[in-house]
Enzyme design. Structure first.
Site, PDB file in Angstrom:
ATOM      1  N   HIS A  18       0.863  -1.196   0.000  1.00 15.89           N
ATOM      2  CA  HIS A  18       0.000   0.000   0.000  1.00 15.89           C
ATOM      3  C   HIS A  18       0.890   1.233   0.000  1.00 15.89           C
ATOM      4  O   HIS A  18       1.269   1.765   1.048  1.00 15.89           O
ATOM      5  CB  HIS A  18      -0.918  -0.009   1.228  1.00 15.89           C
ATOM      6  N   ASP A  22       1.855   9.191  -5.929  1.00 15.46           N
ATOM      7  CA  ASP A  22       1.780  10.651  -5.856  1.00 15.46           C
ATOM      8  C   ASP A  22       1.931  11.188  -4.437  1.00 15.46           C
ATOM      9  O   ASP A  22       1.981  12.405  -4.243  1.00 15.46           O
ATOM     10  CB  ASP A  22       0.477  11.172  -6.490  1.00 15.46           C
ATOM     11  N   HIS A 203      -9.909   0.736  -0.336  1.00 18.10           N
ATOM     12  CA  HIS A 203      -9.736   1.519   0.883  1.00 18.10           C
ATOM     13  C   HIS A 203     -11.050   1.465   1.669  1.00 18.10           C
ATOM     14  O   HIS A 203     -12.099   1.865   1.153  1.00 18.10           O
ATOM     15  CB  HIS A 203      -9.440   2.978   0.555  1.00 18.10           C
ATOM     16  N   GLU A 206     -11.270   3.235   7.306  1.00 16.13           N
ATOM     17  CA  GLU A 206     -10.283   4.244   7.699  1.00 16.13           C
ATOM     18  C   GLU A 206     -11.033   5.510   8.094  1.00 16.13           C
ATOM     19  O   GLU A 206     -11.271   5.766   9.273  1.00 16.13           O
ATOM     20  CB  GLU A 206      -9.314   4.513   6.550  1.00 16.13           C
TER      21      GLU A 206
END
Length: 349
Positions: A18, A22, A203, A206
């Site tokens: 992970h 960028d 994702h 979180e």
């Protein structure tokens, strides 16, 4: 003793699953690319720019954490820039004995100057292939769509990623504003990616709670979870992840900075491992979080209280959970198991 342990973490054979391209530029490269392209950053001194961008500092939430990406993306709108940062990321990974690296990013975020989606993939691929040739580091590319994108963009990204399967691209991901945007609207794109044979990671758990994990697993058919630290909010779901051995891509420094967890000491990685989950350690964003994978292992030992045998399990999980061709994975695991066995014999004064 701490210095010896940090050397041990550096030399530990690792996989990183992970890592956002960028968010993982070298600060010096960010400055150099901005100068080349006539982009004003506010400072051309690395430490001053770090302070200006608040790199590695606590944030209010994930949205606050993501603000830095407008700066990093501004210099990544040309193929040569993407190729450079991909090569340098793999070079940095090799320097801390990362043997397998999965690099993720969204080609759609690199089209402001007319670069096409497939060109954005080809540029990163060139950089990573060059690093593999020079350093021997194995890699995979994960193409991301973002939660705020329309389905049409997600479908286009899945379509452009598919022909690169077997040529460097290994998986499809959903990233972005988790609390504000559900994953359900992207279901057809994930079905397209899975049908093409791409791995699926999402994702979840979180910035949003356990419901986002359920959506990732049951609707988007995620084979891995990006972060997943809020699984404890629903024990039934946590049990499902354990029983199905769904890998978790944990990123402790990032999780603390985005306020997904209160502190490093309270991060659930240790509990995940002691339950038998396939939890892994990752950086998320090396530049934005001001971290490295070796530092993440040090945090797990010194601040979470994990043992060296437990961290060897974490390291092995990284290779086991990789979106890697099975024969290659078995060969790498065999090599890694031998090294881990030797490293556990090291004694520290």
């Amino acid at each position: 003793m701490r210095e010896a342990l940090e050397k041990w973490f550096l030399e530990l054979p690792k996989a990183e699953l992970h890592c956002h391209l960028d968010g993982s530029l070298r600060i010096e490269t960010l400055i150099a690319l901005a100068k080349e392209q006539g982009i004003l950053l506010g400072s051309d001194a690395p430490e001053a720019l770090k302070r200006q961008l608040r790199l590695g500092m606590p944030c209010e939430n994930l949205a606050d954490y993501l603000r830095v990406f407008s700066t990093t993306l501004s210099v990544l709108q040309e193929p040569a820039s993407l190729e450079r940062v991909a090569f340098e990321l793999a070079e940095d990974a090799h320097a801390e004995n990362i043997r397998y690296l999965e690099v993720r990013y969204s080609p759609a975020l690199h089209t402001e100057k007319g670069m096409r989606l497939h060109e954005a993939i080809e540029a990163v691929l060139r950089g990573l292939l060059r690093a593999r040739q020079k350093y021997g580091i194995a890699f995979g590319i994960i193409v991301c769509t973002l939660r705020h994108f329309p389905l049409e963009t997600s479908m286009e990204l899945a379509e452009v990623a598919a022909p690169f399967l077997g040529k460097g691209v290994v998986a499809f991901d959903l990233a972005g504003g988790e609390a504000q945007f559900p994953g359900a609207p992207h279901k057809l794109a994930f079905e397209r990616a899975a049908k093409a044979g791409l791995g699926v990671t999402v994702h979840a758990g979180e910035a949003a709670g356990a419901d986002s994990v359920r959506e990732a697993l049951h609707m988007l058919k995620a084979q891995r979870l990006g972060h997943g630290v809020r699984l404890a909010e629903e024990l039934t779901l946590e049990k499902e992840v354990l029983e199905r051995r769904i890998p978790l891509e944990c990123c402790p420094t990032s999780n603390v900075q985005t306020a997904a967890v209160a502190s490093m000491a309270s991060h659930p990685l240790k509990r995940f491992i002691r339950q038998g989950m396939c939890a892994t350690l990752n950086t998320d964003n090396r530049l934005v979080s001001d971290t490295s994978l070796s530092k993440e292992y040090a945090h797990a030992y010194f601040e979470m209280g994990m043992s060296l045998p437990e961290l060897c399990v974490v390291a092995r999980n990284g290779f086991e959970a990789a979106f890697m061709e099975e024969a290659s994975k078995e060969r790498m695991l065999s090599q890694v198991d031998e090294v881990l066995g030797q490293m556990l014999k090291v004694e520290f004064a």
